[in-house]
Design a protein around this motif. Structure first.
Motif, short mmCIF file in Angstrom:
data_model
loop_
_atom_site.label_atom_id
_atom_site.label_comp_id
_atom_site.label_asym_id
_atom_site.label_seq_id
_atom_site.Cartn_x
_atom_site.Cartn_y
_atom_site.Cartn_z
N UNK A 60 82.82 136.60 25.72
CA UNK A 60 84.02 136.07 25.04
C UNK A 60 84.98 135.41 26.03
N UNK A 61 85.10 135.99 27.22
CA UNK A 61 86.06 135.48 28.20
C UNK A 61 85.55 134.25 28.94
N UNK A 62 84.24 134.18 29.19
CA UNK A 62 83.73 133.15 30.09
C UNK A 62 82.81 132.13 29.41
N UNK A 63 82.02 132.56 28.42
CA UNK A 63 81.06 131.64 27.82
C UNK A 63 81.63 130.88 26.64
N UNK B 224 76.80 130.12 31.49
CA UNK B 224 77.66 131.20 31.01
C UNK B 224 79.12 131.02 31.42
N UNK B 225 79.38 130.06 32.33
CA UNK B 225 80.75 129.77 32.77
C UNK B 225 80.91 128.27 32.91
N UNK B 226 82.16 127.81 32.88
CA UNK B 226 82.43 126.38 32.96
C UNK B 226 81.94 125.78 34.27
N UNK B 227 82.13 126.49 35.39
CA UNK B 227 81.70 125.91 36.65
C UNK B 227 80.18 125.73 36.68
N UNK B 228 79.44 126.64 36.06
CA UNK B 228 78.00 126.48 35.96
C UNK B 228 77.63 125.24 35.15
N UNK B 229 78.31 125.06 34.03
CA UNK B 229 78.03 123.92 33.15
C UNK B 229 78.26 122.61 33.88
N UNK B 230 79.39 122.48 34.50
CA UNK B 230 79.73 121.23 35.18
C UNK B 230 78.80 120.97 36.37
N UNK B 231 78.48 122.03 37.12
CA UNK B 231 77.62 121.88 38.29
C UNK B 231 76.20 121.49 37.89
N UNK B 232 75.67 122.14 36.86
CA UNK B 232 74.31 121.83 36.42
C UNK B 232 74.23 120.41 35.87
N UNK B 233 75.17 120.03 35.02
CA UNK B 233 75.17 118.69 34.45
C UNK B 233 75.25 117.62 35.53
N UNK B 234 76.02 117.90 36.56
CA UNK B 234 76.21 116.93 37.63
C UNK B 234 75.04 116.88 38.61
N UNK C 285 84.56 129.54 26.29
CA UNK C 285 85.18 128.29 26.76
C UNK C 285 84.16 127.19 27.04
N UNK C 286 82.95 127.55 27.48
CA UNK C 286 81.90 126.55 27.69
C UNK C 286 81.51 125.92 26.37
N UNK C 287 81.31 126.75 25.36
CA UNK C 287 80.93 126.26 24.04
C UNK C 287 82.03 125.37 23.48
N UNK C 288 83.27 125.77 23.65
CA UNK C 288 84.39 124.95 23.16
C UNK C 288 84.48 123.62 23.90
N UNK D 265 74.20 126.69 19.52
CA UNK D 265 75.09 127.85 19.58
C UNK D 265 74.77 128.78 18.42
N UNK D 266 74.20 129.94 18.74
CA UNK D 266 73.86 130.94 17.73
C UNK D 266 75.03 131.91 17.58
N UNK D 267 75.64 131.88 16.41
CA UNK D 267 76.86 132.66 16.16
C UNK D 267 76.59 133.78 15.16
N UNK D 268 77.03 134.99 15.51
CA UNK D 268 76.96 136.13 14.60
C UNK D 268 77.99 137.15 15.06
N UNK D 269 78.05 138.30 14.40
CA UNK D 269 79.06 139.30 14.72
C UNK D 269 78.58 140.22 15.84
N UNK D 270 79.53 140.85 16.51
CA UNK D 270 79.18 141.81 17.55
C UNK D 270 78.43 143.00 16.95
N UNK D 271 78.75 143.36 15.71
CA UNK D 271 78.05 144.47 15.06
C UNK D 271 76.55 144.17 14.93
#
Length: 240
Positions: free
Chosen positions: A187-190, A130-140, A192-195, A150-156
């Motif tokens: 939106x704020x933390x996850x 859910x955050x970049x530090x998690x992604x990098x730490x787990x991968x390493x 950026x991981x997807x990007x 990545x499942x994308x849909x609207x907030x509604x």
């Protein structure tokens, strides 16, 4: 899943972490797919379908954390409850240790399966990182991922699904206030991981606004292509 949760929650407190320059699991044998998307995007539903389709082990970071928060004597229970209630991210050391121990338990449990022999495994990790530090730490430290679904849909759409689920789920975070906090955190933390993984060409984006069957059809085709491009040794031996 419940049996694995029991094993790893106990192991979390009995296993000591050791420094290592290599991941805990060999990525040539262990395939890890991150399943990401906003709250209510359909991650759990589609992960369950993939377990049936391909023999994955489905690990939900949220389920593991909820199990740990309710485990009698857990030193992390209060901390996890606070983060879940506020819709914020639990410290990565806790989540990563739970996931690593869950993977180890699954590899042991499935060792007799030809698809899982000799340390091989197929894992869907739902709702993590859910955050970049998690992604990098787990991968390493644990195992590099092969793909991000990545499942994308609207907030509604997501809000409607979560409120409907909240009628029967018993989850204290399935209410409008907590859901909106979760959307902001996502939106704020996850995102950026997807990007980050998009820049590495490791993201398969799937529109999850449709029916379960429509989304499953897209997902099935995506995973079929991945496994065909990266044959799993266990599957190859089973077919030989």
């Amino acid at each position: 899943m419940p049996a694995i949760i029991d094993k790893i929650t106990n192991a979390l407190h009995s296993s000591d972490s050791t420094a290592s320059s290599a991941p805990a699991f060999d990525p040539s044998k262990v395939t890890v797919i991150y399943v990401l998307g906003g709250p209510g995007a359909g991650k759990g539903t589609q992960s369950a379908r993939l377990v049936s389709d391909f023999g994955f082990c489905h690990l939900s970071a949220g389920d593991l954390l909820r199990a740990e928060q309710n485990r009698e004597g857990s030193e992390y229970g209060s901390l996890i409850r606070t983060h879940i209630k506020e819709g914020t991210v639990v410290p990565m050391e806790v989540t990563i240790k739970l996931l690593q121990n869950a993977m180890k338990a699954a590899l042991q449990d499935k060792a007799a399966d030809p698809l899982w022999a000799n340390g091989r495994g197929l894992f869907l990790i739902d709702g993590f990182p859910r955050k970049m530090d998690q992604a990098l730490k787990f991968d390493e430290d644990v195992c590099p991922s092969s793909l991000v679904l990545f499942y994308a849909t609207t907030e509604e759409v997501m809000l409607g699904r979560l409120l409907e689920r909240g009628k029967t789920s018993g989850r204290e975070d399935d209410n409008v206030e907590s859901i909106k906090k979760r959307f902001r955190t996502y939106n704020e933390q996850t995102m950026p991981v997807i990007n980050h993984y998009k820049a590495l060409n490791q993201v398969a984006e799937i529109d999850s606004s449709g029916t379960v069957e429509e989304v499953h059809d897209q997902t099935y085709k995506t995973i079929s292509k991945l496994l065909a491009a990266k044959p799993h040794d266990g599957a190859a031996e089973a077919q030989a």
